[in-house]
Design a protein around this motif. Structure first.
Motif, PDB file in Angstrom:
ATOM      1  N   LEU A  35      42.575  66.766  38.260  1.00 48.64           N
ATOM      2  CA  LEU A  35      42.202  66.550  36.805  1.00 48.64           C
ATOM      3  C   LEU A  35      40.705  66.448  36.550  1.00 48.64           C
ATOM      4  O   LEU A  35      40.059  67.087  35.889  1.00 48.64           O
ATOM      5  N   GLN A  36      40.119  65.685  37.518  1.00 49.03           N
ATOM      6  CA  GLN A  36      38.838  65.526  37.409  1.00 49.03           C
ATOM      7  C   GLN A  36      38.041  66.579  37.778  1.00 49.03           C
ATOM      8  O   GLN A  36      37.078  67.254  36.872  1.00 49.03           O
ATOM      9  N   GLN A  37      38.436  67.595  38.655  1.00 49.37           N
ATOM     10  CA  GLN A  37      37.614  69.044  38.899  1.00 49.37           C
ATOM     11  C   GLN A  37      37.881  69.914  37.638  1.00 49.37           C
ATOM     12  O   GLN A  37      36.929  70.581  37.246  1.00 49.37           O
ATOM     13  N   LEU A  38      38.941  69.822  37.077  1.00 49.46           N
ATOM     14  CA  LEU A  38      39.346  70.727  35.868  1.00 49.46           C
ATOM     15  C   LEU A  38      38.238  70.294  34.729  1.00 49.46           C
ATOM     16  O   LEU A  38      37.843  71.303  33.997  1.00 49.46           O
ATOM     17  N   LEU A  39      38.183  69.035  34.563  1.00 50.85           N
ATOM     18  CA  LEU A  39      37.466  68.322  33.334  1.00 50.85           C
ATOM     19  C   LEU A  39      35.852  68.676  33.700  1.00 50.85           C
ATOM     20  O   LEU A  39      35.142  68.920  32.701  1.00 50.85           O
ATOM     21  N   ARG A  40      35.486  68.700  35.018  1.00 48.79           N
ATOM     22  CA  ARG A  40      34.134  68.874  35.273  1.00 48.79           C
ATOM     23  C   ARG A  40      33.818  70.408  35.105  1.00 48.79           C
ATOM     24  O   ARG A  40      32.507  70.707  35.056  1.00 48.79           O
TER      25      ARG A  40
END
Length: 783
Positions: free
Chosen positions: A506-511
């Motif tokens: 999810l962090q990678q998607l938000l980045r």
């Protein structure tokens, strides 16, 4: 399945009857010293034996019964050791053993007659024995006279004695403390365990030693999280989620601890004994969260609890963690039973962190003791509890009573996820911080037309088709909605749904995403802060009118009148543009224009300091070392002040130049408080304005801990209010001035000091303070 249940009904019945007869006869033989000869009915209270069994015949029958029952009891002993149903052949052996003995005609009926009479006789014997024991103790001088003392200082003693006589068997804890049904034991309990009867002169009053408090120890920062992970345990997906989060952020916590240690310059910090009881995750509360962890359920509470546990551990405190009622019972050391008896020893903890579920469970276990020890409790409360709802009597009389609240705690014992109201303490949580390399990579790799929707449950997407269609014209839309077999029907086909993602994915998607958009629910979760920290712009709907317990089902019953102006008021108020944009989603033109604006502007990742690991450690440290709700505050004004103050001024206040703000005069007496009196900035609100808003307008924070210093007539005088009368009453808006009646109202009950609340009738007196940059919970001199 128990072994007795495996017997056939007839066999079970025969064993039961024979067993009753055996134990009944044993009782008879013991009571009569082995004499079975018939006696005249008037010779003994046990006359029924002469009627059922008589003369020489009875001796022969009894010998036969004893022989038979000895064999049967041996067989029953073997039967009780059966491990499973595969040993049913042993049951057959028992049946054959019974069949070998030809039961004399009427023997079973005679045994049943004995059993039916034994219950009344056993009660009678117990009464006789109890009276005999009590009388012998009195004769021996062990108890002295067990009459109810007539002492005006203990007016409730007689009624409590009557209650004990009628109800002492209602809770096993009474027997645990030695109550045996006699008046003497009642008096001892009511005078030595509880406090309703006077100390008894004939009791050894030195029997209970005074326990010394444990020696104070220094708290030392610790970065190894191994022992913490062991204490969290396993067995639930919720616990696994919390442990994964603790591991992932361990390095950031360790780095933050080093920075705070340098900031404190090795200052002495007392190590506290702390119990953390996570009530909402116990099986006894239903634990509705654990099954939802893998299905898109709310994780905000578990995020906060994981961070609280880590902060307390890293600060170096002695930590015990409970996720069940059994563990809580063991840690508190309460007597067995239903919580009717108080704790007799000291509480083994300096602080207890729990939630509303845990508070209710503690009440069940501790009973009367909770009132004595509740000053040690800190309640993790997501949405906050205002004083008007917390004060049980006031809430009941004035319509503030809800399913929550009403615990009569100090308002700042409630600790919230966001700084909703200064009436409560702000506990918070943390968001993952980025290093400089990560920040640069995010800015380089942002996809300008990529949006992620804030909503993991399909029902959050219902009724959102209109503005989703507008958003789709400009941006590629991504979702993280849980689904089992196929795409949820509420999610449009043009949305790229990833399903539930682990936190790192999810962090990678938000980045990558430029926009993180909320649909209005869930309220005030951690996800928007995480998105903003990863360089997203958060777009959220404005609520008009604001949502509250008066007009919205979600907030109905919650112990607060707070009005929520948007999905995430903290992000709107404390962060704002360009990172947070709040608009009316029902205005299609404004929505379309805002999406175009978002695609044009660039923002850097941003995280408020108070949501970093260092910010949370700083705040929790300050609370632990300075908040004390167990030591009674000295009365203010001082009892012997005679309305005079040490110094030349007629009051302890002075006006700041060119303002309507009071400070504590430098030549006035200083009093111990936290926050310190040097932080005080007192002012008057407008009519219909709360102290929260009044202080915010002046760039300050309302501070309820300082209310007692302005709850005096001198504060009204210093602000040029002309008080024709001064009244003191219980009112959560006081101290306040009524222009209509020219009256000044002082607060009568300190539990009702409240920053929240407003009325068109009153101008409120408000104790404001300054605050540290990025840390609204603490004043500049509060660390």
């Amino acid at each position: 399945m128990s072994q007795i249940a495996l017997l056939s009904p007839s066999l079970s019945c025969r064993i039961f009857v024979v067993g009753i007869g055996f134990f009944s006869l044993c009782f008879l033989m013991t009571s009569l010293g082995g004499q079975f000869s018939a006696k005249r009915p008037g010779d003994s209270p046990f006359t029924m034996r002469a009627e059922v069994l008589g003369g020489q015949e009875s001796r022969g029958v009894l010998r036969k019964i004893c022989d038979m029952l000895e064999v049967i009891m041996k067989r029953m002993d073997a039967l009780s050791k059966l491990g499973n149903t595969t040993d049913t052949h042993r049951l057959d052996e028992l049946s054959l053993a019974l069949d070998r003995y030809s039961t004399p005609i009427g023997l079973v009926e005679r045994i049943q007659a004995i059993a039916q009479n034994m219950s009344d006789m056993a009660v009678r014997v117990e009464q006789i024995l109890q009276r005999s024991i009590a009388n012998s103790r009195v004769r021996d001088g062990a108890f002295g006279q067990c009459e109810i003392p007539k002492d005006p200082r203990y007016p409730d003693c007689p009624s409590k004695m009557d209650w004990m006589r009628a109800r002492w068997t209602s809770d096993p804890c009474y027997a645990f403390y030695g109550v045996d049904g006699s008046d003497c034991s009642f008096l001892i309990y009511l005078s030595e365990v509880e406090w309703f009867c006077p100390p008894l002169a004939w009791r050894n009053q030195t029997a209970t030693p005074t326990l010394k408090p444990p020696p104070k120890r220094q708290a030392v920062f610790q970065s190894d999280i191994g022992t913490l992970l062991e204490q969290v345990g396993t067995g639930k997906e919720s616990l696994s989620f919390m442990k994964r989060r603790i591991r992932r952020l361990a390095a950031q916590w360790a780095s933050a601890a080093r920075r705070l240690d340098d900031k404190l310059r090795n200052r002495w910090r007392e190590q506290k004994r702390i119990l953390v009881h996570v009530g909402f995750l116990t099986e006894e509360s239903g634990d509705v969260f654990s099954p939802k962890v893998l299905k898109g359920g709310p994780l905000g509470e578990m995020v906060q609890w994981a961070d609280i546990l880590t902060a307390l551990h890293v600060l170096g405190h002695n930590l015990k963690i409970s996720f069940s009622l059994k563990e809580l019972h063991g840690f508190l050391g309460v007597p067995p039973g239903r919580g009717s008896c108080p704790l007799t020893g000291p509480l083994p903890f300096d602080l207890i962190y729990t939630d509303y579920h845990g508070l209710q469970q503690m009440k069940q276990l501790m009973g009367l003791s909770l009132r004595k020890h509740k000053c040690h409790i800190r309640v993790i409360d997501t949405f906050g509890t205002e004083p008007a709802y917390n004060h049980e009597e006031y809430a009941t009389l004035h319509g503030y009573r809800t399913n929550w609240g009403y615990w009569n705690l100090h308002g700042q014992q409630y600790m919230t996820m966001f700084p909703h109201t200064p009436d409560n303490s702000f506990m918070g949580f943390v968001a993952e911080e980025l290093n400089e390399t990560e920040r640069l990579n995010i800015q380089r790799n942002k996809v300008k037309n990529m949006a992620v929707v804030y909503g993991k449950e399909a029902n959050m997407w219902k009724g959102k088709e209109k503005f989703l269609a507008i958003l789709h014209r400009h941006m590629e839309i991504h979702g993280t909605v849980y689904y089992e077999v196929q795409r949820p029907p509420e999610v449009p086909a043009f949305v790229k749904n990833h399903g539930l993602l682990p936190q790192q994915e999810l962090q990678q998607l938000l980045r990558k995403a430029k926009l993180f958009i909320g649909f209005g629910f869930p309220y005030e979760g951690p996800a928007p802060l995480e998105a903003i920290a990863n360089g997203c712009i958060f777009l959220q709907p404005k609520f008009n009118p604001p949502h509250s317990s008066l007009n919205h089902e979600f907030f109905r019953g919650k112990p607060t009148s707070r009005e929520v102006s948007s999905q995430h008021p903290y992000a709107e108020q404390y962060i704002g543009r360009p990172h947070v944009i709040t608009i009316d989603f029902n205005n299609s033109e404004e929505f379309d224009a805002t999406i175009r604006e978002i695609m044009r502007i660039n923002v850097e990742p941003f995280l408020p300091y108070e949501y970093t690991c260092e910010g949370m450690l700083e705040r929790v440290h300050a609370y632990i070392q300075n908040q004390d709700f167990c030591s009674p505050e000295a009365p203010f004004p001082p009892v012997n002040s005679s309305q005079t103050w040490l110094g030349s001024a007629p009051s302890p206040f002075t006006l700041l130049p060119n303002s309507r703000i009071l400070t504590w005069a430098s030549n006035a007496s200083s009093f111990s408080s936290w926050p310190p009196l040097s932080a005080l900035r007192a002012l008057a609100s407008l009519e219909s304005q709360s102290c929260v808003k009044a202080c915010q307008t002046a760039g300050l924070i309302c501070e309820p801990a300082l209310y007692r210093f302005i709850n005096i007539k001198e504060a009204f005088t210093a602000l040029n209010f002309q008080c024709e009368g001064v009244e003191s009453e219980k009112n959560h808006l006081f101290p306040a001035f009524s222009a209509e009646h020219a009256e000044c109202g002082l607060q009568h009950d300190p539990l009702l000091f409240s920053c929240a609340g407003s009325s068109a009738k009153y101008q409120r007196l408000c104790p404001c303070r300054d605050y540290r940059n990025g840390q609204v919970a603490l004043c500049r001199d509060c660390l």
